[in-house]
Design an enzyme around this catalytic site. Structure first.
Site, PDB file in Angstrom:
ATOM      1  N   GLY A   1      -1.381  26.042  10.936  1.00  0.00           N
ATOM      2  CA  GLY A   1      -2.365  26.028   9.848  1.00  0.00           C
ATOM      3  C   GLY A   1      -3.683  25.447  10.308  1.00  0.00           C
TER       4      GLY A   1
ATOM      5  CB  SER B   1      -8.449  27.865   9.796  1.00  0.00           C
ATOM      6  OG  SER B   1      -7.574  28.576   8.935  1.00  0.00           O
TER       7      SER B   1
ATOM      8  CG  MET C   1      -2.570  18.336   6.918  1.00  0.00           C
ATOM      9  SD  MET C   1      -3.148  16.714   6.388  1.00  0.00           S
ATOM     10  CE  MET C   1      -2.929  15.786   7.909  1.00  0.00           C
TER      11      MET C   1
ATOM     12  CB  THR D   1       6.155  22.101   5.359  1.00  0.00           C
ATOM     13  OG1 THR D   1       5.359  22.487   6.474  1.00  0.00           O
ATOM     14  CG2 THR D   1       6.210  23.216   4.347  1.00  0.00           C
ATOM     15  CB  THR D   2       6.194  19.412   0.241  1.00  0.00           C
ATOM     16  OG1 THR D   2       4.990  20.054  -0.232  1.00  0.00           O
ATOM     17  CG2 THR D   2       5.819  18.115   0.928  1.00  0.00           C
TER      18      THR D   2
ATOM     19  CG  MET E   1       3.573  13.300   8.085  1.00  0.00           C
ATOM     20  SD  MET E   1       5.030  12.852   9.056  1.00  0.00           S
ATOM     21  CE  MET E   1       5.925  14.415   9.008  1.00  0.00           C
TER      22      MET E   1
ATOM     23  CG  HIS F   1      -0.991  16.048  -5.268  1.00  0.00           C
ATOM     24  ND1 HIS F   1       0.062  15.349  -5.834  1.00  0.00           N
ATOM     25  CD2 HIS F   1      -1.005  15.698  -3.957  1.00  0.00           C
ATOM     26  CE1 HIS F   1       0.652  14.619  -4.894  1.00  0.00           C
ATOM     27  NE2 HIS F   1       0.016  14.819  -3.749  1.00  0.00           N
TER      28      HIS F   1
ATOM     29  CE  LYS G   1       1.892  18.633  -3.843  1.00  0.00           C
ATOM     30  NZ  LYS G   1       2.072  19.054  -2.434  1.00  0.00           N
TER      31      LYS G   1
END
Length: 271
Positions: free
Chosen positions: A13, A15, A18, A103-104, A129, A159, A163
């Site tokens: 990911g 670009s 995160m 990842t979630t 993290m 959030h 999300k």
């Protein structure tokens, strides 16, 4: 003179918000080097230098080919989507590359798949993290044991509007930690929605509320509501930089490990 060990890191990911934060953190670190960059085929960044957004030439092009993206790497950091992460896991297992997974939104079946991959490569997987969030989880574990009766427990998270999963993985992890400390299974005691005439609150439940809006990076509060008092334990993220720094700590933790599934409690010595 001591020689600095360089951890060769790839970023999935690349670009995204995160991904760019991770690339910036890797460049600023003294012991990590960017060795690969992945993104979806439709990304505008494919073929470009992964650090171009920083005005810097890393010599690492962004690619949509997982095998090519991790070919020169020791570990891949992945904060994408469950389906993409599982595809990356397969490529990493084939090449013996470890993974840090932020990842979630994984299903129970997908989590079991991650555990299967961990028999062949070393993986740090955590819904958050951030060092601060994981210290907060430890505090929640302690609080839950002391407030095991007479207190209603609610988890409130907020959030940004982009999300896609709710409740957040961090909120669910908070619920899991609390439930485990209380000797319960979150699947049996979680309440995710209330509407209409719901009746009195079941004191054995753990409630969740999700807020989505604006550019909120991530706020989490656990409320222990008793008779005559409330205890609130809150963590607020102002920047994704904290997730990036925690991810690099996980990269360092994995150095030399060949297999196994770990989390941030292992990385931070909070067991």
């Amino acid at each position: 003179m001591a020689t600095t060990v360089s951890h060769r890191v790839a970023v999935a990911g690349a670009s995204g918000r995160m991904g760019q934060m991770l690339i910036e953190a890797i460049r600023a670190s003294g012991d990590c080097v960017l060795a690969g960059a992945l993104d979806v085929p439709a990304s505008h960044a494919i073929g470009n230098d992964a650090a171009a957004f920083l005005g810097h030439a890393s010599g690492v092009p962004v690619t949509a080919d997982p095998k090519a993206g991790i070919a020169q790497s020791e570990v891949l950091i992945d904060f994408t989507r469950p389906e993409g992460t599982l595809a990356h896991l397969q490529a990493c297992r084939e090449r013996g590359v470890n993974m840090v997974i932020g990842t979630t939104g994984f299903t129970e079946h997908q989590k079991a798949q991650v555990q299967d991959y961990a028999r062949d490569i070393a993986i740090v997987m955590a819904p958050n993290m951030s060092v601060g969030v994981n210290v907060t989880l430890k505090l929640l574990e302690m609080a839950a044991k002391s407030l095991a009766s007479g207190y209603d427990i609610e988890v409130i998270e907020a959030h940004h509007r982009h999300k896609v999963d709710a409740p957040s993985g961090t909120a669910l992890k908070m619920g899991e930690v609390i439930a485990q400390a209380l000797g319960r299974d979150l699947k049996d005691c979680a309440v995710y929605a209330r509407e209409g005439v719901t009746g009195e609150r079941d004191p054995s439940t753990i409630g969740f509320s999700s807020i989505r809006g604006g550019d909120i990076v991530g706020d989490h509060t656990v409320l222990f509501a008793g008779t005559g008092e409330r205890i609130e334990i809150t963590h607020k993220s102002a920047s994704r930089a904290t997730y990036a720094q925690g991810s690099l700590r996980a990269v360092r933790f994995l150095a030399g490990k060949r297999s196994g599934l770990f989390d941030m409690f292992d990385v931070l010595g909070l067991r």
